[in-house]
Design a protein around this motif. Structure first.
Motif, PDB file in Angstrom:
ATOM      1  N   PHE A   1       0.842  -1.195   0.000  1.00  0.00           N
ATOM      2  CA  PHE A   1       0.000   0.000   0.000  1.00  0.00           C
ATOM      3  C   PHE A   1       0.876   1.244   0.000  1.00  0.00           C
ATOM      4  O   PHE A   1       1.971   1.243   0.548  1.00  0.00           O
ATOM      5  CB  PHE A   1      -0.908   0.036   1.238  1.00  0.00           C
ATOM      6  CG  PHE A   1      -1.891  -1.085   1.287  1.00  0.00           C
ATOM      7  CD1 PHE A   1      -3.056  -1.028   0.545  1.00  0.00           C
ATOM      8  CD2 PHE A   1      -1.657  -2.208   2.068  1.00  0.00           C
ATOM      9  CE1 PHE A   1      -3.978  -2.059   0.589  1.00  0.00           C
ATOM     10  CE2 PHE A   1      -2.558  -3.242   2.121  1.00  0.00           C
ATOM     11  CZ  PHE A   1      -3.722  -3.169   1.368  1.00  0.00           C
ATOM     12  N   LYS A   2       0.367   2.305  -0.564  1.00  0.00           N
ATOM     13  CA  LYS A   2       1.088   3.573  -0.526  1.00  0.00           C
ATOM     14  C   LYS A   2       1.128   4.081   0.904  1.00  0.00           C
ATOM     15  O   LYS A   2       0.146   3.968   1.647  1.00  0.00           O
ATOM     16  CB  LYS A   2       0.413   4.585  -1.446  1.00  0.00           C
ATOM     17  CG  LYS A   2       0.467   4.183  -2.903  1.00  0.00           C
ATOM     18  CD  LYS A   2      -0.268   5.184  -3.771  1.00  0.00           C
ATOM     19  CE  LYS A   2      -0.184   4.751  -5.222  1.00  0.00           C
ATOM     20  NZ  LYS A   2      -0.908   5.668  -6.099  1.00  0.00           N
ATOM     21  N   LEU A   3       2.277   4.637   1.313  1.00  0.00           N
ATOM     22  CA  LEU A   3       2.465   5.035   2.707  1.00  0.00           C
ATOM     23  C   LEU A   3       1.488   6.132   3.138  1.00  0.00           C
ATOM     24  O   LEU A   3       1.001   6.125   4.263  1.00  0.00           O
ATOM     25  CB  LEU A   3       3.909   5.477   2.940  1.00  0.00           C
ATOM     26  CG  LEU A   3       4.332   5.682   4.387  1.00  0.00           C
ATOM     27  CD1 LEU A   3       4.133   4.421   5.199  1.00  0.00           C
ATOM     28  CD2 LEU A   3       5.768   6.141   4.467  1.00  0.00           C
ATOM     29  N   GLY A   4       1.173   7.082   2.260  1.00  0.00           N
ATOM     30  CA  GLY A   4       0.200   8.122   2.596  1.00  0.00           C
ATOM     31  C   GLY A   4      -1.167   7.537   2.890  1.00  0.00           C
ATOM     32  O   GLY A   4      -1.847   7.928   3.841  1.00  0.00           O
ATOM     33  N   PHE A   5      -1.587   6.579   2.071  1.00  0.00           N
ATOM     34  CA  PHE A   5      -2.858   5.888   2.292  1.00  0.00           C
ATOM     35  C   PHE A   5      -2.823   5.122   3.607  1.00  0.00           C
ATOM     36  O   PHE A   5      -3.773   5.147   4.392  1.00  0.00           O
ATOM     37  CB  PHE A   5      -3.139   4.933   1.128  1.00  0.00           C
ATOM     38  CG  PHE A   5      -4.332   4.052   1.341  1.00  0.00           C
ATOM     39  CD1 PHE A   5      -5.613   4.541   1.160  1.00  0.00           C
ATOM     40  CD2 PHE A   5      -4.176   2.733   1.732  1.00  0.00           C
ATOM     41  CE1 PHE A   5      -6.720   3.737   1.356  1.00  0.00           C
ATOM     42  CE2 PHE A   5      -5.272   1.926   1.948  1.00  0.00           C
ATOM     43  CZ  PHE A   5      -6.544   2.417   1.756  1.00  0.00           C
ATOM     44  N   TRP A   6      -1.689   4.424   3.877  1.00  0.00           N
ATOM     45  CA  TRP A   6      -1.573   3.642   5.098  1.00  0.00           C
ATOM     46  C   TRP A   6      -1.694   4.530   6.330  1.00  0.00           C
ATOM     47  O   TRP A   6      -2.389   4.196   7.282  1.00  0.00           O
ATOM     48  CB  TRP A   6      -0.231   2.891   5.112  1.00  0.00           C
ATOM     49  CG  TRP A   6      -0.094   2.003   6.303  1.00  0.00           C
ATOM     50  CD1 TRP A   6      -0.570   0.732   6.435  1.00  0.00           C
ATOM     51  CD2 TRP A   6       0.555   2.322   7.532  1.00  0.00           C
ATOM     52  NE1 TRP A   6      -0.258   0.244   7.689  1.00  0.00           N
ATOM     53  CE2 TRP A   6       0.442   1.194   8.379  1.00  0.00           C
ATOM     54  CE3 TRP A   6       1.224   3.442   8.008  1.00  0.00           C
ATOM     55  CZ2 TRP A   6       0.965   1.161   9.653  1.00  0.00           C
ATOM     56  CZ3 TRP A   6       1.749   3.402   9.289  1.00  0.00           C
ATOM     57  CH2 TRP A   6       1.614   2.277  10.087  1.00  0.00           C
ATOM     58  N   PHE A   7      -1.005   5.695   6.335  1.00  0.00           N
ATOM     59  CA  PHE A   7      -1.108   6.601   7.481  1.00  0.00           C
ATOM     60  C   PHE A   7      -2.527   7.110   7.654  1.00  0.00           C
ATOM     61  O   PHE A   7      -3.024   7.223   8.771  1.00  0.00           O
ATOM     62  CB  PHE A   7      -0.145   7.783   7.335  1.00  0.00           C
ATOM     63  CG  PHE A   7       1.175   7.566   7.998  1.00  0.00           C
ATOM     64  CD1 PHE A   7       1.285   7.484   9.367  1.00  0.00           C
ATOM     65  CD2 PHE A   7       2.316   7.441   7.234  1.00  0.00           C
ATOM     66  CE1 PHE A   7       2.508   7.275   9.981  1.00  0.00           C
ATOM     67  CE2 PHE A   7       3.542   7.227   7.836  1.00  0.00           C
ATOM     68  CZ  PHE A   7       3.637   7.143   9.211  1.00  0.00           C
ATOM     69  N   ALA A   8      -3.198   7.422   6.563  1.00  0.00           N
ATOM     70  CA  ALA A   8      -4.560   7.936   6.660  1.00  0.00           C
ATOM     71  C   ALA A   8      -5.519   6.876   7.193  1.00  0.00           C
ATOM     72  O   ALA A   8      -6.455   7.200   7.927  1.00  0.00           O
ATOM     73  CB  ALA A   8      -5.031   8.424   5.292  1.00  0.00           C
ATOM     74  N   GLN A   9      -5.300   5.603   6.839  1.00  0.00           N
ATOM     75  CA  GLN A   9      -6.237   4.558   7.216  1.00  0.00           C
ATOM     76  C   GLN A   9      -5.896   3.871   8.537  1.00  0.00           C
ATOM     77  O   GLN A   9      -6.788   3.547   9.304  1.00  0.00           O
ATOM     78  CB  GLN A   9      -6.320   3.496   6.103  1.00  0.00           C
ATOM     79  CG  GLN A   9      -6.791   4.069   4.796  1.00  0.00           C
ATOM     80  CD  GLN A   9      -8.141   4.762   4.925  1.00  0.00           C
ATOM     81  OE1 GLN A   9      -9.062   4.220   5.528  1.00  0.00           O
ATOM     82  NE2 GLN A   9      -8.261   5.942   4.374  1.00  0.00           N
ATOM     83  N   GLN A  10      -4.598   3.620   8.789  1.00  0.00           N
ATOM     84  CA  GLN A  10      -4.244   2.854   9.975  1.00  0.00           C
ATOM     85  C   GLN A  10      -3.114   3.468  10.789  1.00  0.00           C
ATOM     86  O   GLN A  10      -3.097   3.334  12.006  1.00  0.00           O
ATOM     87  CB  GLN A  10      -3.826   1.442   9.568  1.00  0.00           C
ATOM     88  CG  GLN A  10      -4.952   0.644   8.991  1.00  0.00           C
ATOM     89  CD  GLN A  10      -4.522  -0.769   8.646  1.00  0.00           C
ATOM     90  OE1 GLN A  10      -3.370  -1.128   8.797  1.00  0.00           O
ATOM     91  NE2 GLN A  10      -5.462  -1.561   8.177  1.00  0.00           N
ATOM     92  N   GLY A  11      -2.193   4.101  10.139  1.00  0.00           N
ATOM     93  CA  GLY A  11      -1.000   4.590  10.819  1.00  0.00           C
ATOM     94  C   GLY A  11      -1.290   5.538  11.962  1.00  0.00           C
ATOM     95  O   GLY A  11      -0.686   5.439  13.028  1.00  0.00           O
ATOM     96  N   SER A  12      -2.223   6.448  11.762  1.00  0.00           N
ATOM     97  CA  SER A  12      -2.523   7.404  12.833  1.00  0.00           C
ATOM     98  C   SER A  12      -3.139   6.709  14.044  1.00  0.00           C
ATOM     99  O   SER A  12      -2.908   7.123  15.178  1.00  0.00           O
ATOM    100  CB  SER A  12      -3.434   8.515  12.326  1.00  0.00           C
ATOM    101  OG  SER A  12      -4.677   8.006  11.917  1.00  0.00           O
ATOM    102  N   MET A  13      -3.889   5.638  13.822  1.00  0.00           N
ATOM    103  CA  MET A  13      -4.452   4.886  14.953  1.00  0.00           C
ATOM    104  C   MET A  13      -3.350   4.175  15.730  1.00  0.00           C
ATOM    105  O   MET A  13      -3.361   4.164  16.962  1.00  0.00           O
ATOM    106  CB  MET A  13      -5.491   3.882  14.469  1.00  0.00           C
ATOM    107  CG  MET A  13      -6.748   4.538  13.953  1.00  0.00           C
ATOM    108  SD  MET A  13      -7.992   3.342  13.460  1.00  0.00           S
ATOM    109  CE  MET A  13      -7.267   2.709  11.955  1.00  0.00           C
ATOM    110  N   TYR A  14      -2.392   3.578  15.013  1.00  0.00           N
ATOM    111  CA  TYR A  14      -1.275   2.909  15.683  1.00  0.00           C
ATOM    112  C   TYR A  14      -0.451   3.910  16.489  1.00  0.00           C
ATOM    113  O   TYR A  14      -0.065   3.643  17.623  1.00  0.00           O
ATOM    114  CB  TYR A  14      -0.376   2.199  14.683  1.00  0.00           C
ATOM    115  CG  TYR A  14      -0.992   0.976  14.043  1.00  0.00           C
ATOM    116  CD1 TYR A  14      -1.826   0.123  14.756  1.00  0.00           C
ATOM    117  CD2 TYR A  14      -0.737   0.668  12.713  1.00  0.00           C
ATOM    118  CE1 TYR A  14      -2.386  -0.994  14.168  1.00  0.00           C
ATOM    119  CE2 TYR A  14      -1.291  -0.460  12.121  1.00  0.00           C
ATOM    120  CZ  TYR A  14      -2.110  -1.279  12.850  1.00  0.00           C
ATOM    121  OH  TYR A  14      -2.653  -2.384  12.280  1.00  0.00           O
TER     122      TYR A  14
END
Length: 84
Positions: free
Chosen positions: A47-60
């Motif tokens: 997955f693209k890192l920007g998409f990952w941060f928007a979907q899951q990264g900020s929760m982690y």
């Protein structure tokens, strides 16, 4: 139980909260929205890192920040005599 300087205790507590919330804001809003295009050039698990941060990264990051806050507050409680 000697409780020292409650005003300073709360000032440090609020400082911790503001710093941790600023980090979470930068990760969730910055990485997920502002810097999305730049981060999308990097892949993470397909997955693209920007998409990952928007979907899951900020929760982690938020969960990690909760553990950091607990650790900071335990140290602060001991320093000012508020530990049980």
């Amino acid at each position: 139980m000697n409780k020292q300087n409650p005003v300073k205790y709360w000032k440090v507590n609020i400082k911790y909260v503001l710093i941790l919330l600023a980090i979470w804001f930068l990760v969730s809003y910055g990485a997920g929205i502002l810097f999305k295009e730049e981060l999308d050039t990097i892949q993470l698990g397909g997955f693209k890192l920007g998409f990952w941060f928007a979907q899951q990264g900020s929760m982690y990051v938020f969960v990690v920040l909760i553990f950091v806050y607990v650790r900071l507050m335990n140290k602060l409680d001991k320093k000012y005599g508020y530990d049980a």
